[in-house]
Design a protein around this motif. Structure first.
Motif, PDB file in Angstrom:
ATOM      1  N   ARG A   1       2.116   2.076  -3.380  1.00  0.00           N
ATOM      2  CA  ARG A   1       1.097   2.399  -4.375  1.00  0.00           C
ATOM      3  C   ARG A   1       0.243   3.608  -4.010  1.00  0.00           C
ATOM      4  NH1 ARG A   1      -0.924  -3.882  -4.588  1.00  0.00           N
ATOM      5  NH2 ARG A   1       1.070  -4.778  -5.290  1.00  0.00           N
TER       6      ARG A   1
ATOM      7  N   GLU B   1      -0.619   5.587  -6.989  1.00  0.00           N
ATOM      8  CA  GLU B   1      -1.606   4.936  -7.853  1.00  0.00           C
ATOM      9  C   GLU B   1      -3.015   5.105  -7.272  1.00  0.00           C
ATOM     10  OE1 GLU B   1      -0.543   0.885  -8.512  1.00  0.00           O
ATOM     11  OE2 GLU B   1       1.576   1.348  -8.859  1.00  0.00           O
ATOM     12  N   TYR B   2      -3.117   4.989  -5.955  1.00  0.00           N
ATOM     13  CA  TYR B   2      -4.427   5.154  -5.323  1.00  0.00           C
ATOM     14  C   TYR B   2      -4.925   6.599  -5.498  1.00  0.00           C
ATOM     15  CZ  TYR B   2      -3.325   0.703  -3.053  1.00  0.00           C
ATOM     16  OH  TYR B   2      -3.001  -0.605  -2.798  1.00  0.00           O
TER      17      TYR B   2
ATOM     18  N   LEU C   1      -6.208   6.974  -9.041  1.00  0.00           N
ATOM     19  CA  LEU C   1      -7.526   6.341  -9.181  1.00  0.00           C
ATOM     20  C   LEU C   1      -8.615   7.231  -8.581  1.00  0.00           C
ATOM     21  CD1 LEU C   1      -6.632   2.617  -8.337  1.00  0.00           C
ATOM     22  CD2 LEU C   1      -7.359   3.519 -10.558  1.00  0.00           C
ATOM     23  N   LYS C   2      -8.310   7.829  -7.435  1.00  0.00           N
ATOM     24  CA  LYS C   2      -9.298   8.719  -6.813  1.00  0.00           C
ATOM     25  C   LYS C   2      -9.530   9.954  -7.692  1.00  0.00           C
ATOM     26  CE  LYS C   2      -9.322   9.227  -2.317  1.00  0.00           C
ATOM     27  NZ  LYS C   2      -8.905   9.500  -0.921  1.00  0.00           N
TER      28      LYS C   2
ATOM     29  N   PRO D   1     -13.865   4.958  -2.760  1.00  0.00           N
ATOM     30  CA  PRO D   1     -13.223   4.160  -1.716  1.00  0.00           C
ATOM     31  C   PRO D   1     -13.540   2.665  -1.835  1.00  0.00           C
ATOM     32  CG  PRO D   1     -14.233   6.121  -0.784  1.00  0.00           C
ATOM     33  CD  PRO D   1     -14.687   6.040  -2.200  1.00  0.00           C
TER      34      PRO D   1
ATOM     35  N   ALA E   1       0.828  -1.211   0.000  1.00  0.00           N
ATOM     36  CA  ALA E   1       0.000   0.000   0.000  1.00  0.00           C
ATOM     37  C   ALA E   1       0.859   1.258   0.000  1.00  0.00           C
ATOM     38  CB  ALA E   1      -0.919  -0.015   1.221  1.00  0.00           C
TER      39      ALA E   1
ATOM     40  N   LEU F   1     -11.063   0.985  -4.191  1.00  0.00           N
ATOM     41  CA  LEU F   1      -9.752   0.846  -3.566  1.00  0.00           C
ATOM     42  C   LEU F   1      -9.756  -0.287  -2.538  1.00  0.00           C
ATOM     43  CD1 LEU F   1      -8.770   4.597  -3.011  1.00  0.00           C
ATOM     44  CD2 LEU F   1      -8.169   3.085  -4.921  1.00  0.00           C
TER      45      LEU F   1
ATOM     46  N   THR G   1      -6.019  -0.450   3.705  1.00  0.00           N
ATOM     47  CA  THR G   1      -7.238   0.089   3.075  1.00  0.00           C
ATOM     48  C   THR G   1      -7.579   1.447   3.647  1.00  0.00           C
ATOM     49  OG1 THR G   1      -8.099  -2.147   2.686  1.00  0.00           O
ATOM     50  CG2 THR G   1      -9.686  -0.340   2.660  1.00  0.00           C
TER      51      THR G   1
ATOM     52  N   ALA H   1      -5.229   3.987   2.238  1.00  0.00           N
ATOM     53  CA  ALA H   1      -5.495   4.310   0.835  1.00  0.00           C
ATOM     54  C   ALA H   1      -6.727   5.199   0.701  1.00  0.00           C
ATOM     55  CB  ALA H   1      -5.692   3.015   0.045  1.00  0.00           C
ATOM     56  N   ILE H   2      -7.741   4.933   1.490  1.00  0.00           N
ATOM     57  CA  ILE H   2      -8.980   5.713   1.408  1.00  0.00           C
ATOM     58  C   ILE H   2      -8.755   7.147   1.874  1.00  0.00           C
ATOM     59  CG2 ILE H   2     -11.286   5.947   2.427  1.00  0.00           C
ATOM     60  CD1 ILE H   2     -11.483   2.902   2.380  1.00  0.00           C
TER      61      ILE H   2
END
Length: 385
Positions: A285, A288-289, A292-293, A299, A282, A302, A369, A372-373
């Protein structure tokens, strides 16, 4: 389908890391399953006990015998449909390392109480006719190469002397959990010799095996039996066969508890390793996250990527561990010989392995997670390159 392909590609991005993580999960799952199987083998005798069988022994201790004359009185107790008796022999076959259970029994009355011992009628009749006859379980026969007609020399310890028994039957188990690693022979043969060499020890047996008509009458029948012999020279303690077996297990309860603790510690360790693996992935990345957002992925997507990868690794390791458990358990059981008469992987053990893998996958993915969120798009994009 697209999400699954993306999860697989993410999992294989660092092949060495993925391989080592899966290998760790395989070892942990296999170790957990094998240790749980050892514990199950410890309790196998109690779990396979009949709920319509009672054991009557000397109230003071199992090492003190009961008079043979008690048999007639036991037969007269209401609710009792059969009475047999058995005595632990504890002899040595060729070498003290060759340990296996040996019981001197009452013959037909004992075998009638244990219908799970499957013995061909011809072999059963041959055993009952021969005072020196013996029957051995299939596992025991395979372990030592016993065949019908073989003479088994046993050096007595509790009952001194050199004894010889002729194999008249080899029994199988009705259930897969039936103990087939025991040797049975006639108590009358032993008793005849004891009466000549040590008369005071004659006509004494270890335990009575009592069959009752209904399992729900176990407590009442047990109380009646013990009341009948209260204040006698040899007072009795009657309990269900399962309680009797658990009494032996309780003597080594500390070992069983230690094995259980170790099995769960293994799972906790690999959970920490898995969590560290997912945290590293995580962290690498975050950019990358953030991308994507920025592209509008929410969320939930992800979380799906991270949880999916974590569960994929966990289930892959668990699947290989479970697949390896069966041959490893079979080899371990064969190596232990008659030390564990019943050594089989229980369905509950496999279920526990699967649940442990799912738990590892879920716990390991929670922190990555959440990170990332919560990542800020600007901060995440700044980390690219």
């Amino acid at each position: 389908m697209y999400a699954l392909r993306l999860i697989i590609k993410n999992a294989l991005r660092h092949k060495l890391r993925t391989m080592l993580t899966v290998l760790g999960l395989v070892v942990a799952t296999l170790s957990f399953g094998l240790l749980q199987t050892v514990v199950d083998a410890w309790y196998a005798g109690a779990e396979g006990a009949s709920n319509t069988t009672l054991i009557t022994r000397n109230k003071t201790s199992l090492v003190f015998p009961l008079p043979l004359s008690y048999q007639a009185k036991l037969r007269g107790v209401d609710g009792v449909t059969g009475v047999g008796y058995a005595n632990w022999f504890g002899g040595v076959y060729q070498d003290p390392k060759n340990f296996f259970a040996q019981f001197a029994i009452s013959g037909q009355s004992y075998l009638d109480i244990y219908p799970d011992y499957l013995l061909p009628e011809a072999e059963r009749a041959a055993f009952l006719r021969d005072r020196k006859g013996a029957i051995v379980g299939r596992k025991l026969a395979q372990e030592y190469g016993f065949k019908l007609g073989d003479i088994i020399p046993i050096k007595g310890t509790i009952y001194p002397g050199n004894w010889e028994f002729v194999v008249r039957g080899i029994y199988d188990g009705r259930q897969t959990g039936t103990n087939t690693a025991t040797m049975f022979f006639h108590w009358d043969y032993i008793n005849e010799s004891i009466l000549k060499t040590a008369p005071r020890r004659g006509n004494q047996i270890g335990v009575y095996v009592v069959r009752i008509a209904r399992a729900e009458d176990a407590a009442a029948v047990s109380a009646t039996i013990d009341a009948q012999f209260r204040n006698s020279l040899a007072e009795t303690l009657t309990e269900t066969e399962k309680a009797f077996q658990l009494g032996f297990v309780s003597m080594s309860e500390a070992i069983v508890v230690a094995i259980r603790v170790v099995s769960f510690v293994v799972i906790l360790i690999i959970m920490a390793v898995m969590a560290n693996t997912m945290a590293m992935s995580a962290r690498e990345r975050l950019g990358e996250y953030a991308t994507l957002k920025a592209l509008g992925f929410g969320p939930g997507f992800l979380a799906l990527m991270i949880f999916g990868e974590s569960m994929l690794l966990a289930l892959a390791g668990a699947g290989l561990g479970i697949a390896l458990l069966y041959p490893v358990a079979a080899g371990f059981g064969a190596k232990m010989g008659t030390m564990f008469p019943v050594f089989e992987v229980a369905p509950l053990t496999v279920l526990q392995q699967v649940l442990a893998a799912l738990g590892i996958g879920v716990v390991a993915a929670i922190a990555p997670t959440l990170r990332a969120i919560r990542v800020n798009i600007v901060d995440g994009l700044r980390s690219i390159g």
